[in-house]
Design a protein around this motif. Structure first.
Motif, PDB file in Angstrom:
ATOM      1  N   GLY A   1      -6.087  20.111  24.482  1.00 38.95           N
ATOM      2  CA  GLY A   1      -6.125  20.628  23.396  1.00 38.95           C
ATOM      3  C   GLY A   1      -4.319  20.830  22.640  1.00 38.95           C
ATOM      4  N   PRO A   2      -4.574  21.523  21.560  1.00 39.10           N
ATOM      5  CA  PRO A   2      -3.105  22.621  21.137  1.00 39.10           C
ATOM      6  C   PRO A   2      -2.813  23.025  22.851  1.00 39.10           C
ATOM      7  N   THR A   3      -1.460  23.592  22.540  1.00 36.85           N
ATOM      8  CA  THR A   3      -0.832  23.830  24.033  1.00 36.85           C
ATOM      9  C   THR A   3      -0.340  25.473  23.857  1.00 36.85           C
ATOM     10  N   SER A   4      -0.331  25.560  22.454  1.00 36.13           N
ATOM     11  CA  SER A   4       0.227  27.127  21.400  1.00 36.13           C
ATOM     12  C   SER A   4      -0.764  27.543  21.027  1.00 36.13           C
ATOM     13  N   LEU A   5      -1.838  28.011  21.681  1.00 32.85           N
ATOM     14  CA  LEU A   5      -2.823  28.426  20.889  1.00 32.85           C
ATOM     15  C   LEU A   5      -2.220  30.413  20.696  1.00 32.85           C
ATOM     16  N   SER A   6      -2.491  30.618  19.320  1.00 26.02           N
ATOM     17  CA  SER A   6      -1.728  31.945  19.780  1.00 26.02           C
ATOM     18  C   SER A   6      -2.758  32.951  18.420  1.00 26.02           C
ATOM     19  N   ALA A   7      -2.090  33.759  18.841  1.00 23.42           N
ATOM     20  CA  ALA A   7      -3.470  35.331  17.472  1.00 23.42           C
ATOM     21  C   ALA A   7      -3.154  34.185  16.093  1.00 23.42           C
ATOM     22  N   ARG A   8      -2.615  34.221  15.646  1.00 18.84           N
ATOM     23  CA  ARG A   8      -2.700  32.982  14.439  1.00 18.84           C
ATOM     24  C   ARG A   8      -3.715  32.313  14.222  1.00 18.84           C
TER      25      ARG A   8
END
Length: 135
Positions: A80-87
């Motif tokens: 999955g996405p490697t750049s998950l964030s608070a957004r």
């Protein structure tokens, strides 16, 4: 099985009534601010994630249209996405909340400070410790 199938519409209506206020609060705060929304599940829970994708896609406003994606839990957890964030918002759908990759997905999202929502059956699954909100 026939009786259980016949009871499903009433059970769904009762659940929708019970969580309506909380769902509206989550939608107007967390989902409204999210840049990306991922709906994650395995098997028939993934099918529910696909329906959720279409529902969210059709209710996004022109002023706020987040990226919305339905993902099998296996794919999300491993590729999955490697750049998950608070957004981001990750919604995991699981009958019991205990499948390995669903648990991995919600755990990864929580560790990335993403908003996590678990939609599951009754009970308190291990994955609930990683959810900001449980339905």
């Amino acid at each position: 099985m026939y009786n259980a199938m016949q009871q499903q519409p009433a059970a769904f209506a009762e659940i929708a009534r019970r969580v309506q206020t909380q769902a509206e609060q989550v939608a107007s705060s967390e989902l409204a601010r999210a840049e990306r929304i991922f709906l994650v599940g395995t098997g028939t829970s993934f099918h529910a994630a696909q329906i959720g994708y279409y529902l969210l896609r059709n209710t996004s406003t022109a002023t706020h249209a987040p990226h919305i994606q339905a993902c099998p839990a296996f794919d999300f957890a491993l590729y999955g996405p490697t750049s998950l964030s608070a957004r981001d918002c990750v919604i995991v759908i699981s009958h019991r909340g205990a499948k390995r990759y669903s648990l991995d997905a919600i755990k990864q999202a929580r560790e990335a400070n993403s908003y996590t929502l678990l939609i599951t059956g009754q009970g308190e699954p291990a994955s609930s410790q990683y959810a900001h909100c449980i339905f």
